[in-house]
Design a protein around this motif. Structure first.
Motif, PDB file in Angstrom:
ATOM      1  N   ILE A   1      13.967  -4.844   1.248  1.00  0.00           N
ATOM      2  CA  ILE A   1      14.320  -4.316   2.651  1.00  0.00           C
ATOM      3  C   ILE A   1      14.518  -4.904   3.829  1.00  0.00           C
ATOM      4  O   ILE A   1      13.729  -6.113   3.902  1.00  0.00           O
ATOM      5  CB  ILE A   1      13.594  -3.066   2.936  1.00  0.00           C
ATOM      6  CG1 ILE A   1      11.895  -3.435   3.071  1.00  0.00           C
ATOM      7  CG2 ILE A   1      13.434  -1.991   1.375  1.00  0.00           C
ATOM      8  CD1 ILE A   1      10.828  -2.208   3.555  1.00  0.00           C
ATOM      9  N   ALA A   2      15.120  -4.566   4.568  1.00  0.00           N
ATOM     10  CA  ALA A   2      15.424  -5.405   5.896  1.00  0.00           C
ATOM     11  C   ALA A   2      14.943  -4.558   7.131  1.00  0.00           C
ATOM     12  O   ALA A   2      15.232  -3.413   7.393  1.00  0.00           O
ATOM     13  CB  ALA A   2      16.982  -5.620   6.357  1.00  0.00           C
TER      14      ALA A   2
ATOM     15  N   PHE B   1       0.852  -1.118  -0.104  1.00  0.00           N
ATOM     16  CA  PHE B   1      -0.135   0.003  -0.201  1.00  0.00           C
ATOM     17  C   PHE B   1       0.765   1.134   0.098  1.00  0.00           C
ATOM     18  O   PHE B   1       0.604   2.051  -0.704  1.00  0.00           O
ATOM     19  CB  PHE B   1      -0.842   0.137   1.195  1.00  0.00           C
ATOM     20  CG  PHE B   1      -1.579   1.139   1.395  1.00  0.00           C
ATOM     21  CD1 PHE B   1      -3.011   1.538   0.613  1.00  0.00           C
ATOM     22  CD2 PHE B   1      -1.446   2.307   2.357  1.00  0.00           C
ATOM     23  CE1 PHE B   1      -3.758   2.469   0.599  1.00  0.00           C
ATOM     24  CE2 PHE B   1      -2.196   3.210   2.499  1.00  0.00           C
ATOM     25  CZ  PHE B   1      -3.434   3.246   1.611  1.00  0.00           C
ATOM     26  N   ASP B   2       2.028   1.230   0.761  1.00  0.00           N
ATOM     27  CA  ASP B   2       2.975   2.430   0.805  1.00  0.00           C
ATOM     28  C   ASP B   2       3.204   2.578  -0.491  1.00  0.00           C
ATOM     29  O   ASP B   2       3.575   3.763  -1.091  1.00  0.00           O
ATOM     30  CB  ASP B   2       3.989   1.976   1.747  1.00  0.00           C
ATOM     31  CG  ASP B   2       3.538   1.882   3.262  1.00  0.00           C
ATOM     32  OD1 ASP B   2       2.607   2.383   3.372  1.00  0.00           O
ATOM     33  OD2 ASP B   2       4.330   1.202   3.912  1.00  0.00           O
ATOM     34  N   PHE B   3       3.856   1.728  -1.134  1.00  0.00           N
ATOM     35  CA  PHE B   3       4.481   1.660  -2.641  1.00  0.00           C
ATOM     36  C   PHE B   3       3.519   2.290  -3.576  1.00  0.00           C
ATOM     37  O   PHE B   3       3.772   3.210  -4.422  1.00  0.00           O
ATOM     38  CB  PHE B   3       5.250   0.648  -2.942  1.00  0.00           C
ATOM     39  CG  PHE B   3       5.873   0.660  -4.142  1.00  0.00           C
ATOM     40  CD1 PHE B   3       7.079   1.262  -4.229  1.00  0.00           C
ATOM     41  CD2 PHE B   3       5.334   0.186  -5.352  1.00  0.00           C
ATOM     42  CE1 PHE B   3       7.841   1.541  -5.458  1.00  0.00           C
ATOM     43  CE2 PHE B   3       5.939   0.173  -6.555  1.00  0.00           C
ATOM     44  CZ  PHE B   3       7.445   0.777  -6.809  1.00  0.00           C
ATOM     45  N   LEU B   4       2.250   1.919  -3.629  1.00  0.00           N
ATOM     46  CA  LEU B   4       1.207   2.156  -4.326  1.00  0.00           C
ATOM     47  C   LEU B   4       0.779   3.719  -4.265  1.00  0.00           C
ATOM     48  O   LEU B   4       0.536   4.380  -5.214  1.00  0.00           O
ATOM     49  CB  LEU B   4      -0.108   1.388  -4.241  1.00  0.00           C
ATOM     50  CG  LEU B   4      -1.242   1.501  -5.355  1.00  0.00           C
ATOM     51  CD1 LEU B   4      -0.641   0.987  -6.441  1.00  0.00           C
ATOM     52  CD2 LEU B   4      -2.177   0.518  -4.791  1.00  0.00           C
TER      53      LEU B   4
ATOM     54  N   PRO C   1       8.916   3.200   3.995  1.00  0.00           N
ATOM     55  CA  PRO C   1       7.817   2.321   4.513  1.00  0.00           C
ATOM     56  C   PRO C   1       7.098   2.831   5.898  1.00  0.00           C
ATOM     57  O   PRO C   1       7.693   3.377   6.872  1.00  0.00           O
ATOM     58  CB  PRO C   1       8.573   1.212   4.577  1.00  0.00           C
ATOM     59  CG  PRO C   1       9.909   1.283   3.736  1.00  0.00           C
ATOM     60  CD  PRO C   1      10.122   2.807   4.083  1.00  0.00           C
ATOM     61  N   SER C   2       5.891   2.367   5.902  1.00  0.00           N
ATOM     62  CA  SER C   2       5.061   2.484   6.930  1.00  0.00           C
ATOM     63  C   SER C   2       5.427   1.831   8.238  1.00  0.00           C
ATOM     64  O   SER C   2       5.090   1.980   9.330  1.00  0.00           O
ATOM     65  CB  SER C   2       3.631   2.733   6.951  1.00  0.00           C
ATOM     66  OG  SER C   2       3.398   1.140   6.359  1.00  0.00           O
TER      67      SER C   2
ATOM     68  N   LYS D   1      13.402  -9.788   6.405  1.00  0.00           N
ATOM     69  CA  LYS D   1      13.484  -9.130   4.937  1.00  0.00           C
ATOM     70  C   LYS D   1      11.926  -9.208   4.374  1.00  0.00           C
ATOM     71  O   LYS D   1      11.127 -10.272   4.183  1.00  0.00           O
ATOM     72  CB  LYS D   1      14.324 -10.305   3.896  1.00  0.00           C
ATOM     73  CG  LYS D   1      15.825  -9.903   4.237  1.00  0.00           C
ATOM     74  CD  LYS D   1      16.423 -10.607   3.378  1.00  0.00           C
ATOM     75  CE  LYS D   1      18.087 -10.493   3.652  1.00  0.00           C
ATOM     76  NZ  LYS D   1      19.077 -11.264   2.612  1.00  0.00           N
ATOM     77  N   LEU D   2      11.310  -8.083   3.740  1.00  0.00           N
ATOM     78  CA  LEU D   2      10.169  -8.164   2.808  1.00  0.00           C
ATOM     79  C   LEU D   2      10.374  -6.770   1.887  1.00  0.00           C
ATOM     80  O   LEU D   2      11.566  -6.519   1.316  1.00  0.00           O
ATOM     81  CB  LEU D   2       9.278  -7.402   3.937  1.00  0.00           C
ATOM     82  CG  LEU D   2       8.972  -8.107   5.171  1.00  0.00           C
ATOM     83  CD1 LEU D   2       8.470  -7.368   6.427  1.00  0.00           C
ATOM     84  CD2 LEU D   2       7.699  -9.121   4.778  1.00  0.00           C
ATOM     85  N   PHE D   3       9.493  -6.808   1.016  1.00  0.00           N
ATOM     86  CA  PHE D   3       9.593  -6.001  -0.077  1.00  0.00           C
ATOM     87  C   PHE D   3       8.723  -4.634  -0.039  1.00  0.00           C
ATOM     88  O   PHE D   3       7.687  -4.553   0.517  1.00  0.00           O
ATOM     89  CB  PHE D   3       8.878  -6.668  -1.318  1.00  0.00           C
ATOM     90  CG  PHE D   3       9.797  -7.899  -1.801  1.00  0.00           C
ATOM     91  CD1 PHE D   3      10.953  -7.574  -2.872  1.00  0.00           C
ATOM     92  CD2 PHE D   3       9.854  -9.065  -1.551  1.00  0.00           C
ATOM     93  CE1 PHE D   3      11.755  -8.505  -3.176  1.00  0.00           C
ATOM     94  CE2 PHE D   3      10.519 -10.034  -1.903  1.00  0.00           C
ATOM     95  CZ  PHE D   3      11.577  -9.870  -2.969  1.00  0.00           C
ATOM     96  N   PHE D   4       9.634  -3.735  -0.513  1.00  0.00           N
ATOM     97  CA  PHE D   4       8.914  -2.397  -0.870  1.00  0.00           C
ATOM     98  C   PHE D   4       8.987  -1.937  -2.184  1.00  0.00           C
ATOM     99  O   PHE D   4       9.952  -1.528  -2.912  1.00  0.00           O
ATOM    100  CB  PHE D   4       9.698  -1.292   0.086  1.00  0.00           C
ATOM    101  CG  PHE D   4       9.243   0.174   0.026  1.00  0.00           C
ATOM    102  CD1 PHE D   4       7.709   0.531   0.702  1.00  0.00           C
ATOM    103  CD2 PHE D   4       9.802   1.167  -0.364  1.00  0.00           C
ATOM    104  CE1 PHE D   4       7.437   1.605   0.379  1.00  0.00           C
ATOM    105  CE2 PHE D   4       9.205   2.402  -0.518  1.00  0.00           C
ATOM    106  CZ  PHE D   4       8.028   2.663   0.044  1.00  0.00           C
TER     107      PHE D   4
END
Length: 222
Positions: free
Chosen positions: A61-62, A29-32, A38-39, A53-56
């Motif tokens: 990102i870590a 949602f943040d990226f969109l 990132p929130s 590790k997740l995706f933005f």
């Protein structure tokens, strides 16, 4: 932020009790929405430390993982929202611990079944200290084009369909929010949407929204 505004495009949160899917949905949602940061500033997973590790967008990102609430708040002083995915057995205690942190302004409690006596204590403390509690037993909340809590509004496809990635001018409060509600309200340029509130009353939220410039009118759905 404007007076009475809960969230903005720079709002960051601490996420208690690691759940991959809700966090990733927040980051999508943040990226969109075109947010620069990132929130989710940090994750609190009792007893664990490190990084997750997740995706933005397309970038991996870590996100830091902290073992307790105090350490997370100290490491991320600008994160003023606490999203609590603890079970009903520990949700009240961890929420109270978060409310007692000077950096935390809003606490969202997802769990159902929190004892009424514990909820009353949260009510009293939040009101005495000018803080906001969303829940217990809530899907969360969203400010269109700015910030969302956990699984609110569902998948990224639904968010795009309902145009929740752009700002709007309607405040909406409901005891039960479904995808159809988002779809209908997107026609009115949705600004804020909140699910079931127990700790803060409907009047509290109407007052906050009336102080802001973004809500032209407010709807209540029972």
């Amino acid at each position: 932020m404007a007076a009475g505004q809960l969230f903005s495009r720079t709002t960051q949160a601490l996420f208690y009790n690691y759940k991959q899917l809700p966090i990733q949905r927040m980051l999508d949602f943040d990226f969109l929405c075109g947010r620069e940061t990132p929130s989710v500033a940090g994750i609190i997973n009792p007893g664990s430390e490190g990084f997750q590790k997740l995706f933005f967008g397309q970038e991996e990102i870590a996100i830091p993982v902290h073992a307790d609430i105090e350490a997370a708040c100290a490491a991320h002083p600008t994160a003023d929202v606490f999203i609590n995915f603890a079970s009903f057995r520990s949700a009240a205690a961890s929420s109270m611990a978060a409310l007692k942190q000077p950096t935390i302004r809003v606490v969202a409690i997802i769990a159902e079944g929190v004892p009424e006596s514990d909820t009353k204590q949260l009510i009293a403390y939040a009101r005495a200290n000018n803080k906001v509690v969303i829940g217990p037993a809530t899907v969360g909340g969203i400010q269109a084009g700015a910030f969302k809590i956990g699984d609110t509004a569902g998948t990224i496809d639904n968010i795009i369909h309902c145009k929740l990635y752009r700002p709007g001018s309607v405040g909406f409060v409901s005891k039960s929010v479904c995808s159809y509600s988002y779809s209908c309200l997107c026609q009115f340029h949705l600004s804020h949407i909140k699910d079931r509130f127990w700790v803060n009353s409907l009047k509290d939220h109407f007052h906050k929204w009336s102080m802001g410039a973004s809500s032209i009118f407010i709807l209540r759905c029972i």
